[in-house]
Design a protein around this motif. Structure first.
Motif, short mmCIF file in Angstrom:
data_model
loop_
_atom_site.label_atom_id
_atom_site.label_comp_id
_atom_site.label_asym_id
_atom_site.label_seq_id
_atom_site.Cartn_x
_atom_site.Cartn_y
_atom_site.Cartn_z
N ASN A 1 45.36 35.21 45.20
CA ASN A 1 46.49 36.22 45.24
C ASN A 1 46.85 36.27 43.46
N ARG A 2 46.80 35.30 42.88
CA ARG A 2 47.16 35.40 41.47
C ARG A 2 46.06 36.23 40.76
N PHE A 3 44.78 35.96 40.94
CA PHE A 3 43.78 36.63 40.34
C PHE A 3 44.13 38.32 40.52
N ASN A 4 44.28 38.65 41.80
CA ASN A 4 44.72 39.85 42.33
C ASN A 4 45.96 40.49 41.49
N ALA A 5 46.94 39.73 41.40
CA ALA A 5 47.96 40.13 40.65
C ALA A 5 48.01 40.13 39.15
N ALA A 6 46.84 39.45 38.72
CA ALA A 6 46.65 39.63 37.10
C ALA A 6 45.95 40.91 36.90
N LEU A 7 45.19 41.34 37.80
CA LEU A 7 44.34 42.61 37.67
C LEU A 7 45.17 43.88 38.25
N ALA A 8 45.85 43.64 38.91
CA ALA A 8 46.76 44.90 39.59
C ALA A 8 47.30 46.07 38.53
N PRO A 9 48.01 45.62 37.37
CA PRO A 9 48.47 46.67 36.58
C PRO A 9 47.25 47.22 35.73
N ALA A 10 46.42 46.41 35.31
CA ALA A 10 45.14 46.92 34.71
C ALA A 10 44.38 47.89 35.67
N ALA A 11 44.27 47.53 36.89
CA ALA A 11 43.36 48.40 37.65
C ALA A 11 44.07 49.61 37.91
N ALA A 12 45.41 49.60 38.00
CA ALA A 12 45.96 50.79 38.29
C ALA A 12 45.98 51.69 36.87
N ALA A 13 45.98 51.31 35.88
CA ALA A 13 45.81 52.14 34.77
C ALA A 13 44.26 52.44 34.50
N THR A 14 43.51 51.71 34.94
CA THR A 14 41.98 52.08 34.94
C THR A 14 42.01 53.28 35.87
N SER A 15 42.66 53.34 36.99
CA SER A 15 42.48 54.35 37.98
C SER A 15 43.03 55.67 37.32
N MET A 16 43.85 55.58 36.70
CA MET A 16 44.68 56.74 36.01
C MET A 16 43.71 57.23 34.79
N THR A 17 43.16 56.26 34.14
CA THR A 17 42.52 56.84 32.74
C THR A 17 40.97 56.86 32.83
N ARG A 18 40.46 56.31 34.02
CA ARG A 18 39.05 56.02 34.25
C ARG A 18 38.37 55.13 32.84
N ASN A 19 39.29 54.41 32.46
CA ASN A 19 38.79 53.42 31.47
C ASN A 19 38.49 52.09 31.95
N TYR A 20 37.43 51.69 32.24
CA TYR A 20 37.01 50.35 32.90
C TYR A 20 37.52 49.02 31.89
N THR A 21 37.39 49.18 30.67
CA THR A 21 37.49 48.21 29.73
C THR A 21 38.73 47.53 30.10
N VAL A 22 39.92 48.23 30.59
CA VAL A 22 41.12 47.76 30.67
C VAL A 22 41.35 46.74 31.80
N VAL A 23 40.60 46.83 32.91
CA VAL A 23 40.50 45.92 34.03
C VAL A 23 39.77 44.76 33.67
N TYR A 24 38.78 45.17 33.11
CA TYR A 24 37.72 43.92 32.63
C TYR A 24 38.55 42.81 31.61
N LYS A 25 39.17 43.55 30.55
CA LYS A 25 39.82 42.81 29.68
C LYS A 25 40.98 41.97 30.45
N ALA A 26 41.59 42.36 31.56
CA ALA A 26 42.58 41.57 32.06
C ALA A 26 41.99 40.29 32.90
N ALA A 27 40.79 40.46 33.27
CA ALA A 27 39.89 39.48 34.12
C ALA A 27 39.47 38.69 33.19
N LEU A 28 39.11 38.91 32.10
CA LEU A 28 38.72 38.10 31.09
C LEU A 28 39.96 36.97 30.52
N ASP A 29 40.99 37.73 30.59
CA ASP A 29 42.01 37.11 30.00
C ASP A 29 42.56 36.07 31.10
#
Length: 367
Positions: free
Chosen positions: A136-164
C-alpha cells in the motif's frame, strides 16, 4: 510492488539479509580496531588511521543512533501486541478476512521486520498484513506521479517516484536479492523513459509496469477516516496542546509574533487535518485556529512548489516545475484542494503550461 496474495513476497529477505550482514564489517568496528593501537599494515587485525570527513562523521553519528534490527524486531512485536489489546482481538485478520488492526503507526523498517518474520516472532497472518501495508505504501508513493504521467504521458515521472521509494529502503531491505532485482528493473525503465518519455517501457520484472496495469491513472486516495472524524481528531489535538500550555502556566497562541504563550505546533498535523480546520465545516474551530491552519497549509504548498522549481533549475528542465505541481495536486484529497484553492481549472492551466513548454523544448531540440 510484488502482490501480497499467496506466498509472502518478503519471506526470502530475512535469510538474505543475515548472510549479507555477516560479511560486512561496520565502520564502528574499524574505528574500534584503530583504538586498539595495532598499526602493523600487514596484520589483518591491524588498526587503520582514518581521517573522517564531516559527512562520514555525521553518518557514523546517525548510525550510532539507529537501533539495530533486533531492537526494531522486538519493538514491532510489542507494538502488535498493544494493537491487539487495544482492539480486543488476537489476530490481524478477522473471520471475514479484513484487517482488525491499523499498522499505519509502524515505520517501513518495522513492517519489513514483520513481513520477513525477523527472529521468527511473527505469524503468517502478521507477515501477510505487513506485506500488504508495504505494498500500500509503494502504491501511495507512486499514485501522484502516476496521475501526472496519465495527464502528460511522461513516464519518467512515475519511474523517478519508484526509484525514490526504493532508495528510501532500510539497509536490511537493500541487502536482499528481491530489492536489487526491483531496483535494477525500475532503473532500466527510467533509462528507457528518458529516451522516449511518451512510451511505456517494457522491462521484465518491472513493478512500475505492474502498478500501471492495475492503476493507469494512479491508485485512488486511501482515506480510512471520514472528514468529520478528521475534524474531531484535529479539535482534540488542539485541545490537548491548550491543556498542556495551561499546565505550564501559559496559554496556546496562534500568532508567532506574540511574545507570551506557547505557539501552536502543527508538525504532527497532516494536510487533511489542516484542511479540516481551514474549511471548518462542522464549526469546531475559532477564527484564530482557522487563520493559523491556513497559513501552515499555504506554507507547505509553497514549499512543494519551490522544491519543484529548484528541481527544474538544477536539472535544466523547465517542465519539472509543472510536473511537480501536477504531482502535488494529484496527491491531495478533494478537501485539501478546496482548502488550498487548487481547482480543476488550476490543474488544467498547469497541464497546458507543461504541454506548451514541452513543445517549445521539442522545437529547440529539433533545431
Amino acid at each position: 510492488m510484488t502482490s501480497i496474495h499467496g506466498t509472502n513476497p518478503y519471506a526470502q529477505y530475512g535469510s538474505a539479509y543475515a548472510r549479507a550482514a555477516a560479511t560486512q564489517p561496520s565502520l564502528a568496528d574499524t574505528l574500534n580496531a584503530a583504538e586498539a593501537g595495532n598499526s602493523n599494515p600487514l596484520d589483518p587485525n591491524a588498526a587503520t588511521n582514518l581521517t573522517l570527513s564531516d559527512a562520514a562523521k555525521a553518518k557514523l553519528a546517525s548510525d550510532a543512533k539507529t537501533p539495530d534490527f533486533t531492537a526494531v524486531t522486538n519493538d514491532a512485536r510489542a507494538v502488535l501486541d498493544k494493537l491487539y489489546a487495544a482492539a480486543k482481538v488476537t489476530s490481524p485478520l478477522g473471520a471475514d478476512g479484513k484487517t482488525t488492526i491499523d499498522l499505519s503507526s509502524l515505520d517501513r523498517r518495522s513492517l519489513f521486520a514483520i513481513a520477513t518474520n525477523s527472529g521468527g516472532k511473527f505469524t503468517p497472518d502478521e507477515q501477510s498484513v505487513a506485506s500488504g501495508e508495504l505494498t500500500n505504501r509503494f502504491n501511495a508513493a507512486l499514485a501522484p506521479a502516476a496521475a501526472a504521467t496519465s495527464m502528460t504521458r511522461n513516464y519518467t515521472v512515475v519511474y523517478k517516484a519508484a526509484l525514490d521509494y526504493l532508495d528510501g529502503a532500510s539497509s536490511e531491505e537493500k541487502a536482499t536479492a528481491a530489492w536489487s532485482a526491483q531496483r535494477a528493473a525500475v532503473q532500466k525503465g527510467y533509462d528507457a523513459a528518458k529516451q522516449k518519455p511518451d512510451t511505456a517501457p517494457s522491462v521484465s520484472g518491472d513493478p512500475v509496469a505492474s502498478y500501471l496495469a492495475k492503476y493507469p491513472d494512479g491508485a485512488p486516495v486511501g482515506t480510512t477516516k471520514t472528514f468529520g472524524t478528521v475534524a474531531t481528531d484535529a479539535r482534540a489535538a488542539l485541545d490537548a496542546q491548550a491543556k498542556l500550555a495551561a499546565e505550564n502556566k501559559t496559554e496556546l497562541v496562534y500568532d508567532p509574533s506574540r511574545k507570551f504563550g506557547q505557539l501552536v505546533d502543527f508538525s504532527s498535523f497532516d494536510n487533511r487535518s489542516l484542511s479540516a480546520i481551514t474549511l471548518n465545516q462542522d464549526q469546531k474551530f475559532s477564527n484564530q485556529e482557522i487563520y493559523a491552519a491556513r497559513k501552515e497549509l499555504d506554507s507547505r504548498n509553497r514549499a512543494n512548489i519551490l522544491s519543484s522549481l529548484k528541481q527544474s533549475q538544477q536539472s535544466g528542465d523547465p517542465t519539472q516545475l509543472s510536473l511537480g505541481i501536477l504531482q502535488s495536486y494529484s496527491a491531495m484529497s478533494d478537501e485539501e484542494r478546496q482548502a488550498s484553492g487548487w481547482s480543476p481549472s488550476f490543474r488544467d492551466n498547469v497541464l497546458q503550461s507543461y504541454k506548451s513548454t514541452s513543445n517549445i523544448l521539442s522545437i529547440l531540440n529539433g533545431a
